[in-house]
Design a protein around this motif. Sequence first.
Motif, PDB file in Angstrom:
ATOM      1  N   LEU A 185       0.834  -1.210   0.000  1.00  0.00           N
ATOM      2  CA  LEU A 185       0.000   0.000   0.000  1.00  0.00           C
ATOM      3  C   LEU A 185       0.870   1.262   0.000  1.00  0.00           C
ATOM      4  O   LEU A 185       0.577   2.232  -0.699  1.00  0.00           O
TER       5      LEU A 185
ATOM      6  N   ILE B 255      -7.729  11.164  -3.340  1.00  0.00           N
ATOM      7  CA  ILE B 255      -7.988  10.556  -2.020  1.00  0.00           C
ATOM      8  C   ILE B 255      -9.505  10.401  -1.810  1.00  0.00           C
ATOM      9  O   ILE B 255      -9.982   9.333  -1.419  1.00  0.00           O
ATOM     10  N   SER B 256     -10.252  11.470  -2.099  1.00  0.00           N
ATOM     11  CA  SER B 256     -11.720  11.408  -1.933  1.00  0.00           C
ATOM     12  C   SER B 256     -12.312  10.329  -2.821  1.00  0.00           C
ATOM     13  O   SER B 256     -13.204   9.583  -2.399  1.00  0.00           O
TER      14      SER B 256
ATOM     15  N   PHE C 182     -11.805   6.877  -1.400  1.00  0.00           N
ATOM     16  CA  PHE C 182     -12.744   6.620  -0.300  1.00  0.00           C
ATOM     17  C   PHE C 182     -14.122   6.282  -0.859  1.00  0.00           C
ATOM     18  O   PHE C 182     -14.776   5.351  -0.399  1.00  0.00           O
TER      19      PHE C 182
ATOM     20  N   ASP D  69     -14.620   2.868  -1.988  1.00  0.00           N
ATOM     21  CA  ASP D  69     -14.351   1.887  -0.927  1.00  0.00           C
ATOM     22  C   ASP D  69     -12.936   1.321  -0.983  1.00  0.00           C
ATOM     23  O   ASP D  69     -12.674   0.249  -0.435  1.00  0.00           O
ATOM     24  N   ASN D  70     -12.044   2.040  -1.656  1.00  0.00           N
ATOM     25  CA  ASN D  70     -10.640   1.623  -1.633  1.00  0.00           C
ATOM     26  C   ASN D  70     -10.006   2.291  -0.408  1.00  0.00           C
ATOM     27  O   ASN D  70      -9.135   3.167  -0.506  1.00  0.00           O
ATOM     28  N   LEU D  71     -10.501   1.870   0.760  1.00  0.00           N
ATOM     29  CA  LEU D  71     -10.267   2.617   1.996  1.00  0.00           C
ATOM     30  C   LEU D  71      -8.804   2.647   2.418  1.00  0.00           C
ATOM     31  O   LEU D  71      -8.284   3.693   2.816  1.00  0.00           O
ATOM     32  N   ALA D  72      -8.151   1.498   2.356  1.00  0.00           N
ATOM     33  CA  ALA D  72      -6.789   1.431   2.864  1.00  0.00           C
ATOM     34  C   ALA D  72      -5.847   2.296   2.027  1.00  0.00           C
ATOM     35  O   ALA D  72      -5.030   3.053   2.566  1.00  0.00           O
TER      36      ALA D  72
ATOM     37  N   ALA E 117      -6.722   4.845   0.242  1.00  0.00           N
ATOM     38  CA  ALA E 117      -7.098   6.239   0.491  1.00  0.00           C
ATOM     39  C   ALA E 117      -6.435   6.751   1.766  1.00  0.00           C
ATOM     40  O   ALA E 117      -5.856   7.848   1.789  1.00  0.00           O
ATOM     41  N   GLY E 118      -6.484   5.941   2.824  1.00  0.00           N
ATOM     42  CA  GLY E 118      -5.894   6.344   4.101  1.00  0.00           C
ATOM     43  C   GLY E 118      -4.387   6.515   4.002  1.00  0.00           C
ATOM     44  O   GLY E 118      -3.827   7.480   4.511  1.00  0.00           O
TER      45      GLY E 118
ATOM     46  N   ASP F 228      -3.549   9.595   1.910  1.00  0.00           N
ATOM     47  CA  ASP F 228      -3.754  10.812   2.681  1.00  0.00           C
ATOM     48  C   ASP F 228      -2.559  11.078   3.602  1.00  0.00           C
ATOM     49  O   ASP F 228      -2.070  12.208   3.693  1.00  0.00           O
TER      50      ASP F 228
END
Lengths: 212, 238
Positions: free
Chosen positions: B38, B105-106, B109, B112-115, B117-118, B121
């Motif tokens: 990641l 990034i938005s 999110f 749902d590609n959350l990891a 995105a986090g 960020d």
Amino acid sequence: MEILDRISEMLQRGDTGKVSALVKESLTENIPAKQVLDGGLIRGMQVIGEQYRLHEIFLPDVLLAAKAMYAGMDILKPSFIKEGMPSLGKVVIGTVQGDLHDIGKNLVGIMLKGAGFEVIDLGNNVAPESFVETARKERASVIGMSALLTTTMPVMAQVVELLKAQRLVGTIKTIIGGAPVTKEYAQEIGADAYSFDSADAVETVKALVKPA
Amino acid sequence: MADILEMTSSDISPARDDILENLGIPSGQELSSTVEELITEALGLFDRTCSPRAIYAPVTVSEFSGIYHGEGLNDQKTPLGDMYEQAREIVLFALTIGKEITEKISGLFLDDNLALAGVLDATASAGAETAADRVEAHYWDREISAELKKNAPDIYRFAPGYCGWHITGQKKLFRFLDPGKIGITLLPSYMMSPLKSLSGAIIVTEKSSTFGNAYNVCKQCVTHWCRTRKKIFQEYGG
């Protein structure tokens, strides 16, 4: 049930592919969707939430697990078409007007969904009226507000005032958070709760929706 | 007169430890191969989507006094308030790493590609800080006289909203510097848009300080980044 244990385990590993396959398999085996949700997905996220709270795992691990949970929930959704997805309650969340930060708010939303709440995320820069109107229309139990700037914190007070004006205090509870926000500020503006991080927010919202 | 500094994504590629710190991961922590992947992916996206630019301008002590006091809401006693009058150089700056990375990034999110995105960020935040280090180093290299450098002055960075300098200080800083020239706007809440933007003042002074507990803001501070930055600058930049 062994397959539910495996779903929980794969979710904790953030293995989206395996979680999806196991959820499909459990439905084929006629395990009720509600049981798969509670005993597999939510149980796995509870472990993740607790490990995160204890700093045993870190943010990327939580986000990987959440992605796996969402994938599992997508497969379960058609099974709940008639009665709707079961949930612990509806929570409207957003970052208040004037503030564009949304990572913290997103994380709270993810953790709440993982705990079994239905989350309506209004995004960032949300007007006070929008919080109240959405919560009223959607019959939400809780409004969660985030602010990362001292200059935008007063918007939280405006939401509480709007709820008072519409006699919704008590029906719709409020929880606030964000770097400059404190428990004292929550008390000062009459918010129902304050939370310092996403794991704590889940426990606090659970307490807010618990029948008195 | 303000100058614009164009940078490349590789100029401001953040250190791995800074990304991990933003993710709450202690330095030296062993990571899973998935998290390692990641970080690699996020650094690649960072490289492709950020477009860093900065604007900076030296100011006199009297000009800065007006900017610093802003709307009159600063803490009564602040490190910057006690320091700037003796400063040898004061430079206002604002920088952004661009809108595209924030949108990316938005978008992640929302998908749902959350990891990813986090992690992106966290990478973008670390990159913005690296860009500020770059502005500092650029000013040091180009504008500080050899004579002043001989005296081994310290270099500090302050930003409205931190260290007792009230966030409303942004208003006068923006009026003086006009960061609109590099695409940064100031919202009525004093927040900058795009999100990954920074502004502040760089202070070059021969009067060294680690601030200790003489200031309430330092007592409450949990990061003490100013001390770390100072150390790094002395080792590599100064």
